[in-house]
Design a protein around this motif. Structure first.
Motif, PDB file in Angstrom:
ATOM      1  N   THR A 155       0.853  -1.133  -0.077  1.00 17.99           N
ATOM      2  CA  THR A 155      -0.161   0.037   0.067  1.00 17.99           C
ATOM      3  C   THR A 155       0.976   1.324  -0.099  1.00 17.99           C
ATOM      4  O   THR A 155       0.533   2.202  -0.755  1.00 17.99           O
ATOM      5  CB  THR A 155      -0.918   0.112   1.177  1.00 17.99           C
ATOM      6  OG1 THR A 155      -1.744  -1.139   1.203  1.00 17.99           O
ATOM      7  CG2 THR A 155      -1.837   1.103   1.299  1.00 17.99           C
ATOM      8  N   ASP A 156       1.867   1.310   0.772  1.00 15.53           N
ATOM      9  CA  ASP A 156       2.640   2.322   1.091  1.00 15.53           C
ATOM     10  C   ASP A 156       3.544   2.653  -0.229  1.00 15.53           C
ATOM     11  O   ASP A 156       3.647   4.104  -0.583  1.00 15.53           O
ATOM     12  CB  ASP A 156       3.896   2.274   2.143  1.00 15.53           C
ATOM     13  CG  ASP A 156       3.127   2.365   3.522  1.00 15.53           C
ATOM     14  OD1 ASP A 156       1.888   2.846   3.668  1.00 15.53           O
ATOM     15  OD2 ASP A 156       3.685   2.140   4.566  1.00 15.53           O
ATOM     16  N   ALA A 157       3.949   1.567  -0.919  1.00 19.19           N
ATOM     17  CA  ALA A 157       4.654   2.028  -2.282  1.00 19.19           C
ATOM     18  C   ALA A 157       3.696   2.413  -3.281  1.00 19.19           C
ATOM     19  O   ALA A 157       4.168   3.238  -4.236  1.00 19.19           O
ATOM     20  CB  ALA A 157       5.191   0.634  -2.810  1.00 19.19           C
ATOM     21  N   ALA A 158       2.485   1.967  -3.463  1.00 22.49           N
ATOM     22  CA  ALA A 158       1.584   2.568  -4.259  1.00 22.49           C
ATOM     23  C   ALA A 158       1.076   3.793  -3.929  1.00 22.49           C
ATOM     24  O   ALA A 158       1.023   4.813  -4.999  1.00 22.49           O
ATOM     25  CB  ALA A 158       0.199   1.598  -4.358  1.00 22.49           C
ATOM     26  N   VAL A 159       0.880   4.141  -2.677  1.00 15.98           N
ATOM     27  CA  VAL A 159       0.700   5.508  -2.346  1.00 15.98           C
ATOM     28  C   VAL A 159       1.767   6.483  -2.797  1.00 15.98           C
ATOM     29  O   VAL A 159       1.548   7.699  -3.384  1.00 15.98           O
ATOM     30  CB  VAL A 159      -0.050   5.789  -0.987  1.00 15.98           C
ATOM     31  CG1 VAL A 159      -0.130   6.961  -0.481  1.00 15.98           C
ATOM     32  CG2 VAL A 159      -1.205   4.672  -0.823  1.00 15.98           C
ATOM     33  N   ALA A 160       2.773   6.235  -2.598  1.00 12.39           N
ATOM     34  CA  ALA A 160       3.975   6.816  -2.370  1.00 12.39           C
ATOM     35  C   ALA A 160       4.165   7.322  -4.103  1.00 12.39           C
ATOM     36  O   ALA A 160       4.612   8.255  -4.710  1.00 12.39           O
ATOM     37  CB  ALA A 160       5.463   6.105  -2.098  1.00 12.39           C
ATOM     38  N   GLU A 161       3.919   6.117  -5.013  1.00 12.05           N
ATOM     39  CA  GLU A 161       3.898   6.551  -6.556  1.00 12.05           C
ATOM     40  C   GLU A 161       3.059   7.866  -6.933  1.00 12.05           C
ATOM     41  O   GLU A 161       3.181   8.347  -7.827  1.00 12.05           O
ATOM     42  CB  GLU A 161       3.612   5.222  -7.394  1.00 12.05           C
ATOM     43  CG  GLU A 161       5.017   4.242  -7.144  1.00 12.05           C
ATOM     44  CD  GLU A 161       6.294   4.869  -7.718  1.00 12.05           C
ATOM     45  OE1 GLU A 161       6.078   5.615  -8.820  1.00 12.05           O
ATOM     46  OE2 GLU A 161       7.199   4.740  -7.046  1.00 12.05           O
ATOM     47  N   LEU A 162       1.700   7.557  -6.207  1.00 12.48           N
ATOM     48  CA  LEU A 162       0.686   8.544  -6.553  1.00 12.48           C
ATOM     49  C   LEU A 162       1.302  10.055  -6.216  1.00 12.48           C
ATOM     50  O   LEU A 162       0.989  10.872  -6.903  1.00 12.48           O
ATOM     51  CB  LEU A 162      -0.600   8.293  -5.825  1.00 12.48           C
ATOM     52  CG  LEU A 162      -1.519   7.018  -6.486  1.00 12.48           C
ATOM     53  CD1 LEU A 162      -2.563   6.768  -5.856  1.00 12.48           C
ATOM     54  CD2 LEU A 162      -1.801   7.475  -7.895  1.00 12.48           C
ATOM     55  N   GLY A 163       1.898  10.051  -4.969  1.00 10.90           N
ATOM     56  CA  GLY A 163       2.303  11.266  -4.698  1.00 10.90           C
ATOM     57  C   GLY A 163       3.456  11.969  -5.353  1.00 10.90           C
ATOM     58  O   GLY A 163       3.258  13.052  -5.854  1.00 10.90           O
ATOM     59  N   LYS A 164       4.238  10.996  -5.817  1.00 10.17           N
ATOM     60  CA  LYS A 164       5.431  11.467  -6.922  1.00 10.17           C
ATOM     61  C   LYS A 164       4.827  11.801  -8.126  1.00 10.17           C
ATOM     62  O   LYS A 164       5.366  12.627  -8.867  1.00 10.17           O
ATOM     63  CB  LYS A 164       6.367  10.131  -7.161  1.00 10.17           C
ATOM     64  CG  LYS A 164       7.211   9.925  -5.817  1.00 10.17           C
ATOM     65  CD  LYS A 164       8.166   8.734  -6.430  1.00 10.17           C
ATOM     66  CE  LYS A 164       8.761   7.947  -5.162  1.00 10.17           C
ATOM     67  NZ  LYS A 164       9.468   6.669  -5.439  1.00 10.17           N
ATOM     68  N   ALA A 165       3.570  11.250  -8.525  1.00 14.99           N
ATOM     69  CA  ALA A 165       3.071  11.525  -9.738  1.00 14.99           C
ATOM     70  C   ALA A 165       2.381  12.836  -9.878  1.00 14.99           C
ATOM     71  O   ALA A 165       2.188  13.276 -10.902  1.00 14.99           O
ATOM     72  CB  ALA A 165       2.145  10.601 -10.490  1.00 14.99           C
ATOM     73  N   GLY A 166       2.209  13.337  -8.582  1.00 10.85           N
ATOM     74  CA  GLY A 166       1.465  14.865  -8.695  1.00 10.85           C
ATOM     75  C   GLY A 166       0.258  14.920  -9.056  1.00 10.85           C
ATOM     76  O   GLY A 166      -0.138  16.072  -9.443  1.00 10.85           O
ATOM     77  N   VAL A 167      -0.506  13.755  -8.653  1.00 11.00           N
ATOM     78  CA  VAL A 167      -2.038  13.681  -9.324  1.00 11.00           C
ATOM     79  C   VAL A 167      -2.936  13.948  -7.954  1.00 11.00           C
ATOM     80  O   VAL A 167      -4.014  13.907  -8.223  1.00 11.00           O
ATOM     81  CB  VAL A 167      -2.247  12.250  -9.767  1.00 11.00           C
ATOM     82  CG1 VAL A 167      -1.470  12.288 -11.116  1.00 11.00           C
ATOM     83  CG2 VAL A 167      -2.154  11.023  -8.874  1.00 11.00           C
ATOM     84  N   LEU A 168      -2.448  14.202  -6.752  1.00 11.26           N
ATOM     85  CA  LEU A 168      -3.105  14.328  -5.629  1.00 11.26           C
ATOM     86  C   LEU A 168      -3.370  16.002  -5.474  1.00 11.26           C
ATOM     87  O   LEU A 168      -2.419  16.715  -5.759  1.00 11.26           O
ATOM     88  CB  LEU A 168      -2.679  13.638  -4.450  1.00 11.26           C
ATOM     89  CG  LEU A 168      -2.303  12.273  -4.649  1.00 11.26           C
ATOM     90  CD1 LEU A 168      -1.642  11.724  -3.324  1.00 11.26           C
ATOM     91  CD2 LEU A 168      -3.784  11.621  -4.854  1.00 11.26           C
ATOM     92  N   MET A 169      -4.426  16.476  -5.028  1.00 12.24           N
ATOM     93  CA  MET A 169      -4.827  17.722  -4.645  1.00 12.24           C
ATOM     94  C   MET A 169      -5.591  17.766  -3.437  1.00 12.24           C
ATOM     95  O   MET A 169      -6.272  16.539  -2.983  1.00 12.24           O
ATOM     96  CB  MET A 169      -5.723  18.341  -5.849  1.00 12.24           C
ATOM     97  CG  MET A 169      -6.995  17.591  -6.274  1.00 12.24           C
ATOM     98  SD  MET A 169      -7.990  18.262  -7.552  1.00 12.24           S
ATOM     99  CE  MET A 169      -8.936  19.301  -6.619  1.00 12.24           C
ATOM    100  N   PRO A 170      -5.742  18.919  -2.883  1.00 11.61           N
ATOM    101  CA  PRO A 170      -6.657  19.144  -1.595  1.00 11.61           C
ATOM    102  C   PRO A 170      -8.205  18.889  -2.014  1.00 11.61           C
ATOM    103  O   PRO A 170      -8.730  19.009  -2.987  1.00 11.61           O
ATOM    104  CB  PRO A 170      -6.530  20.334  -1.237  1.00 11.61           C
ATOM    105  CG  PRO A 170      -5.210  20.947  -2.050  1.00 11.61           C
ATOM    106  CD  PRO A 170      -5.277  20.072  -3.086  1.00 11.61           C
ATOM    107  N   TRP A 171      -8.603  18.082  -0.929  1.00 11.89           N
ATOM    108  CA  TRP A 171     -10.346  17.506  -1.001  1.00 11.89           C
ATOM    109  C   TRP A 171     -11.057  18.660  -0.396  1.00 11.89           C
ATOM    110  O   TRP A 171     -10.952  18.706   0.619  1.00 11.89           O
ATOM    111  CB  TRP A 171     -10.421  16.104  -0.780  1.00 11.89           C
ATOM    112  CG  TRP A 171     -11.727  15.623  -0.886  1.00 11.89           C
ATOM    113  CD1 TRP A 171     -12.667  15.994  -1.382  1.00 11.89           C
ATOM    114  CD2 TRP A 171     -12.099  14.402  -0.255  1.00 11.89           C
ATOM    115  NE1 TRP A 171     -13.998  15.404  -1.317  1.00 11.89           N
ATOM    116  CE2 TRP A 171     -13.681  14.200  -0.921  1.00 11.89           C
ATOM    117  CE3 TRP A 171     -11.723  13.458   0.405  1.00 11.89           C
ATOM    118  CZ2 TRP A 171     -14.305  13.070  -0.666  1.00 11.89           C
ATOM    119  CZ3 TRP A 171     -12.275  12.289   0.584  1.00 11.89           C
ATOM    120  CH2 TRP A 171     -13.663  12.120   0.110  1.00 11.89           C
TER     121      TRP A 171
END
Length: 192
Positions: A155-171
């Protein structure tokens, strides 16, 4: 706050705990970390989000629409929805790093459930049997926590990749849901 300490065979041979009667300890939680293996069940019940926690960026199930409030908690501390996240099911047990650097079964001493002299008449359980071996209950907790840790690494590895990809924004929660006090720090995937 939690005070998680390893359960030690020598120091805690005669000790144990009182089983939890519910989830009242979660009343101020508006989110809980989730494992990737839980997504199929959790997605049917909870909004999923990401949150920057002490351990890093985490996948979380949102438990309440207002900061510090768990809307999944019912009367007497019973869980009102169909799926309880693994972190909450494991409580008061939790993995903790042992003296050898490997994970061991820990217990939340702030839970109020620790017993120096467990009373079986009251339903209290020992960690170790009279021969000094782990009880079946402790073995089950250990197996469950080991499985959770294995899945947490994925889980941590997958979530870290999303963080690195810059696809997360404030909800941003609608005020109608949160009464102007939404849970803070939640992130979602930018759909644009």
């Amino acid at each position: 706050m939690s005070d998680i300490r390893a359960i030690d065979k020598t120091a805690h041979c005669d000790m144990g705990f009182a089983p939890s009667s519910g989830f009242l300890h979660t009343r101020a939680l508006d989110r809980v970390s989730l494992l990737i293996a839980e997504i199929p069940l959790a997605l049917m019940i909870y909004p999923l989000a990401f949150s920057q926690e002490r351990e890093g960026l985490q996948l979380v199930a949102v438990l309440g629409g207002r900061a510090g409030q768990n809307d999944c908690l019912g009367e007497g501390g019973q869980w009102r929805v169909g799926y309880v996240p693994s972190l909450l099911r494991a409580w008061p047990f939790s993995p903790v790093e042992g003296s050898n650097g490997k994970p061991e079964v820990g217990f939340d001493h702030d839970s109020g459930l620790w017993r120096d002299k467990p009373d079986p008449v009251r339903g209290e359980k020992r960690f170790f049997d009279l021969g000094g071996d782990k009880t079946e209950l402790l073995k089950k907790a250990e197996k469950f926590l080991r499985s959770c840790l294995t899945n947490k690494a994925i889980t941590d590895a997958a979530v870290a990749e999303l963080g690195k990809a810059g696809v997360l924004m404030p909800w941003r929660f609608p005020d109608a849901i949160s009464d102007g006090t939404p849970p803070e720090g939640l992130l979602c995937v930018d759909q644009k």
